[in-house]
Design an enzyme around this catalytic site. Structure first.
Site, PDB file in Angstrom:
ATOM      1  N   ASP A  83       0.853  -1.185   0.000  1.00  0.00           N
ATOM      2  CA  ASP A  83       0.000   0.000   0.000  1.00  0.00           C
ATOM      3  C   ASP A  83       0.890   1.237   0.000  1.00  0.00           C
ATOM      4  O   ASP A  83       2.098   1.135   0.198  1.00  0.00           O
ATOM      5  CB  ASP A  83      -1.013  -0.012   1.154  1.00  0.00           C
ATOM      6  CG  ASP A  83      -0.387   0.101   2.535  1.00  0.00           C
ATOM      7  OD1 ASP A  83       0.827  -0.216   2.681  1.00  0.00           O
ATOM      8  OD2 ASP A  83      -1.087   0.485   3.484  1.00  0.00           O
ATOM      9  N   TYR A 105       2.986   4.744   0.730  1.00  0.00           N
ATOM     10  CA  TYR A 105       3.649   5.335   1.893  1.00  0.00           C
ATOM     11  C   TYR A 105       2.641   6.195   2.644  1.00  0.00           C
ATOM     12  O   TYR A 105       1.826   6.889   2.041  1.00  0.00           O
ATOM     13  CB  TYR A 105       4.835   6.193   1.462  1.00  0.00           C
ATOM     14  CG  TYR A 105       5.959   5.414   0.822  1.00  0.00           C
ATOM     15  CD1 TYR A 105       6.667   4.445   1.528  1.00  0.00           C
ATOM     16  CD2 TYR A 105       6.335   5.663  -0.501  1.00  0.00           C
ATOM     17  CE1 TYR A 105       7.712   3.742   0.944  1.00  0.00           C
ATOM     18  CE2 TYR A 105       7.388   4.963  -1.091  1.00  0.00           C
ATOM     19  CZ  TYR A 105       8.068   4.003  -0.361  1.00  0.00           C
ATOM     20  OH  TYR A 105       9.102   3.309  -0.940  1.00  0.00           O
ATOM     21  N   PHE A 140       6.796   1.764  -4.209  1.00  0.00           N
ATOM     22  CA  PHE A 140       8.186   1.979  -3.797  1.00  0.00           C
ATOM     23  C   PHE A 140       8.738   3.371  -4.118  1.00  0.00           C
ATOM     24  O   PHE A 140       9.794   3.748  -3.625  1.00  0.00           O
ATOM     25  CB  PHE A 140       9.124   0.911  -4.394  1.00  0.00           C
ATOM     26  CG  PHE A 140       8.862  -0.473  -3.884  1.00  0.00           C
ATOM     27  CD1 PHE A 140       9.291  -0.871  -2.624  1.00  0.00           C
ATOM     28  CD2 PHE A 140       8.158  -1.383  -4.664  1.00  0.00           C
ATOM     29  CE1 PHE A 140       9.041  -2.149  -2.151  1.00  0.00           C
ATOM     30  CE2 PHE A 140       7.895  -2.665  -4.200  1.00  0.00           C
ATOM     31  CZ  PHE A 140       8.336  -3.053  -2.932  1.00  0.00           C
ATOM     32  N   HIS A 199      11.070  -9.767   0.710  1.00  0.00           N
ATOM     33  CA  HIS A 199      10.849  -8.331   0.493  1.00  0.00           C
ATOM     34  C   HIS A 199      12.145  -7.557   0.709  1.00  0.00           C
ATOM     35  O   HIS A 199      12.993  -7.961   1.503  1.00  0.00           O
ATOM     36  CB  HIS A 199       9.776  -7.854   1.487  1.00  0.00           C
ATOM     37  CG  HIS A 199       9.179  -6.530   1.170  1.00  0.00           C
ATOM     38  ND1 HIS A 199       9.766  -5.337   1.563  1.00  0.00           N
ATOM     39  CD2 HIS A 199       8.054  -6.194   0.509  1.00  0.00           C
ATOM     40  CE1 HIS A 199       9.016  -4.333   1.148  1.00  0.00           C
ATOM     41  NE2 HIS A 199       7.966  -4.825   0.502  1.00  0.00           N
TER      42      HIS A 199
END
Length: 217
Positions: free
Chosen positions: A61, A63, A74, A183
């Site tokens: 989701d 920031y 990202f 991740h």
């Protein structure tokens, strides 16, 4: 979206979940700090058409800090410090290409080359990660993944972390390449994200299939 993703939106807007989501967000944006800015919710789809999608980097989701979210997974505006996960993505790029990476956190240039930087949840309340995870966004983004899956290819899917890897069940087209790893978060990057070679592998697959590779650096 002003491109071929309009057909997806036109299809999904007929469904109750997206009508409910629009109503919910109209109220939330008026009463709370919600990110990204309303006009950037679908930025990834506006910049990277379905036709042009060659790589998908699936995030979770947006920031949740003020001004960070752009509508791309990202990515942050060029005047913001690099978030930890993006720092680790750049470290991996440096290791793969054996060259220093001097980039801001703005990944818009990747998006313009055909990298769909898609979060599975497209909005978030300030300082409350995953606050919109039960609002129905995954219905929309899962359908987007199904549409990409139907492409003749080639498309490379970069699925990092357990939540992103769940998307594998939607991806059945043998013409596409699916790459998975932990991740890039500092909590998990040393468990297998570093050394995954995904950026190079993605480009090798594109070149092998007569597509222009991504200029990552």
């Amino acid at each position: 979206m002003h491109n071929d993703w309009d057909q997806l939106f036109d299809q999904e807007i007929q469904k109750d979940y997206l009508q409910n989501l629009r109503y919910f967000l109209a109220k939330e944006y008026k009463t709370k700090n919600i990110y990204p800015a309303k006009e950037n919710i679908f930025a990834a789809f506006k910049t990277t058409s379905l036709k042009d999608t060659k790589v998908v980097i699936l995030g979770q989701d947006p920031y949740h800090g003020p001004g960070q979210a752009q509508g791309y997974s990202f990515s942050v505006p060029s005047n913001f410090p690099l978030p930890p996960s993006l720092q680790n993505m750049y470290k991996e790029l440096e290791n793969e290409y054996q060259t220093p990476v001097h980039r801001t956190g703005d990944l818009t240039d990747w998006a313009k080359q055909g990298v769909l930087l898609m979060n599975t949840i497209l909005t978030v309340e300030e300082h409350k990660p995953l606050s919109h995870q039960d609002m129905g966004w995954q219905n929309f983004t899962n359908e987007a993944l199904r549409w990409i899956n139907e492409k003749d290819g080639p498309v490379v899917f970069l699925l990092w972390g357990a939540k992103a890897i769940q998307a594998k069940k939607l991806l059945t087209n043998p013409k596409h390449l699916i790459l998975t790893s932990p991740h890039p978060s500092p909590l998990s990057a040393y468990r297998g994200f570093f050394g995954n070679n995904h950026f190079k592998l993605a480009n090798e697959y594109l070149v092998k299939n007569n597509e222009t590779p991504i200029q990552w650096i």
